[in-house]
Design an enzyme around this catalytic site. Structure first.
Site, PDB file in Angstrom:
ATOM      1  N   HIS A  36      16.150   8.002  56.612  1.00 53.03           N
ATOM      2  CA  HIS A  36      16.629   8.398  55.281  1.00 53.03           C
ATOM      3  C   HIS A  36      15.845   9.601  54.770  1.00 53.03           C
ATOM      4  O   HIS A  36      16.396  10.484  54.110  1.00 53.03           O
ATOM      5  CB  HIS A  36      16.456   7.237  54.279  1.00 53.03           C
ATOM      6  CG  HIS A  36      17.281   6.035  54.594  1.00 53.03           C
ATOM      7  ND1 HIS A  36      16.733   4.830  54.979  1.00 53.03           N
ATOM      8  CD2 HIS A  36      18.627   5.846  54.573  1.00 53.03           C
ATOM      9  CE1 HIS A  36      17.696   3.954  55.177  1.00 53.03           C
ATOM     10  NE2 HIS A  36      18.859   4.533  54.942  1.00 53.03           N
ATOM     11  N   VAL A 176      16.968   9.605  63.795  1.00 57.09           N
ATOM     12  CA  VAL A 176      15.504   9.706  63.852  1.00 57.09           C
ATOM     13  C   VAL A 176      15.001   8.471  64.594  1.00 57.09           C
ATOM     14  O   VAL A 176      15.420   7.344  64.305  1.00 57.09           O
ATOM     15  CB  VAL A 176      14.891   9.791  62.437  1.00 57.09           C
ATOM     16  CG1 VAL A 176      13.372   9.852  62.510  1.00 57.09           C
ATOM     17  CG2 VAL A 176      15.439  11.017  61.711  1.00 57.09           C
TER      18      VAL A 176
END
Ligand code: PAF
Length: 257
Positions: A36, A176
Site C-alpha cells: 500500500h 511488492v
C-alpha cells in the site's frame, strides 16, 4: 492529514479544490503494508492530492468469518498514510454510509469475474466493482492506484472503467514482495511462524516450475491446499494465477511467465 468519515463530507472536500488540482485515489481495506505504501507514494508523486480510503467492504466477503477476521490496525494505518503522502483518509464508520441502498444496486461482470477467484468466491467481484465505483464517484479522482498482486481485480476494474466511460485512469502498480519473495498482503498478518516460513515457496514454485501438474504437486507437498493454479494467455503473454491455503489463510499470487 484530514480524516473524513462521511460520503457527503468527502464530496464537499473534493468540491473545495480548485479545478486544476489533480487527485489520486488509493482504495484499501486497511491493515496497510509496504505494498500500500508504494501505491500511496506513487499517487503522492503523480498528483496534487492523495485520498486513501480505509473500508473493510462487507459485500466482497463471501464468508462472514473471513470478514470478521480481517485484520484491523487503525493507528498503524494512520501513521503509514501520513508517512507515504496521503492528504485525506476516507474511512466510513458504517457500511450504511457507502450502502444507503443496502446493496440493491450492484455492478456485475459476467465473464472473467466467474473464473479464478470468482469461481471460489461467488459474488466477490460484484462487491469489489460496486464499492470501487462508489469510491470513484465520491472522490472524482484523476487516477486510482491498484496493485498487480490482485491482477484479476485490476483487470476487472480497468474493464469497468472502460465499459462505463469513467474519467478516472486505473493505474496498475507492481506487486511488492518481501525479500523472501512472498507478496505483501494484509492476510500475511494471520500466518503463524511455521506458515510464514512456507508461504514464500508459493511464489518460488509458480515462477520456477513450468509444468502445471508438477508445480501443483510441489505446492501440495509443501503443505498448501491449492484452490486453483491456472495459466492464461492475456494480450499475447502467459500469466500464471494461483490461490492456495496455508492453514486458514488464503494466499493469492500471479506471475507473467
Ligand atoms: O484490494 C482491496 O483491498 C479491495 O478489494 C478494494 C479494492 C479496496 C475494494 O474494497
Amino acid at each position: 492529514m484530514k480524516i473524513i468519515d462521511t460520503a457527503g463530507a468527502l464530496q464537499e472536500w473534493r468540491k473545495s479544490l480548485s479545478k486544476e488540482k489533480t487527485v489520486g485515489l488509493v482504495p484499501t481495506m486497511g491493515a496497510l503494508h509496504l505494498g500500500h505504501a508504494s501505491l500511496l507514494e506513487t499517487s503522492a508523486r503523480e498528483n496534487d492530492f492523495t485520498i486513501a480510503t480505509i473500508f473493510v467492504n462487507p459485500t466482497q466477503f463471501n464468508q462472514t468469518s473471513d470478514f470478521e477476521k480481517y485484520p484491523k490496525t487503525w493507528e498503524a494505518d494512520l501513521a503509514m498514510c501520513e508517512k507515504y503522502g496521503a492528504d485525506v483518509i476516507f474511512a466510513p464508520k458504517t457500511a450504511e454510509e457507502l450502502y444507503p441502498d443496502h446493496f440493491h444496486y450492484r455492478v456485475s461482470e459476467h465473464q472473467f469475474s466467474n473464473e479464478l477467484c470468482g469461481e471460489f468466491r461467488p459474488g466477490h467481484f460484484e462487491g469489489v466493482l460496486t464499492v470501487v465505483l462508489k469510491l470513484l464517484n465520491l472522490a472524482k479522482a484523476d487516477c486510482a492506484y491498484f496493485g498487480e498482486k490482485d491482477h484479476q481485480q485490476l483487470t476487472l476494474l480497468s474493464g469497468m472503467a472502460k465499459a462505463f466511460f469513467l474519467e478516472t485512469k486505473i493505474v496498475p502498480c507492481p506487486t511488492v514482495r518481501e525479500s523472501s519473495g512472498l507478496a505483501m498482503s494484509s492476510r500475511n498478518l494471520r500466518l503463524n511462524p511455521a506458515e510464514k516460513e512456507i508461504a514464500p515457496r508459493l511464489f518460488h514454485v509458480i515462477s520456477t516450475i513450468q509444468d502445471l501438474i508438477q508445480a501443483k504437486e510441489e505446492l501440495v507437498r509443501l503443505g498448501f491446499r491449492v484452490e486453483y493454479l491456472v495459466d492464461r494467455i492475456e494480450n499475447n503473454h502467459r500469466r500464471r494465477y494461483v490461490a492456495a491455503w496455508l492453514g486458514d489463510v488464503r494466499l493469492i499470487d500471479n506471475v507473467e511467465l
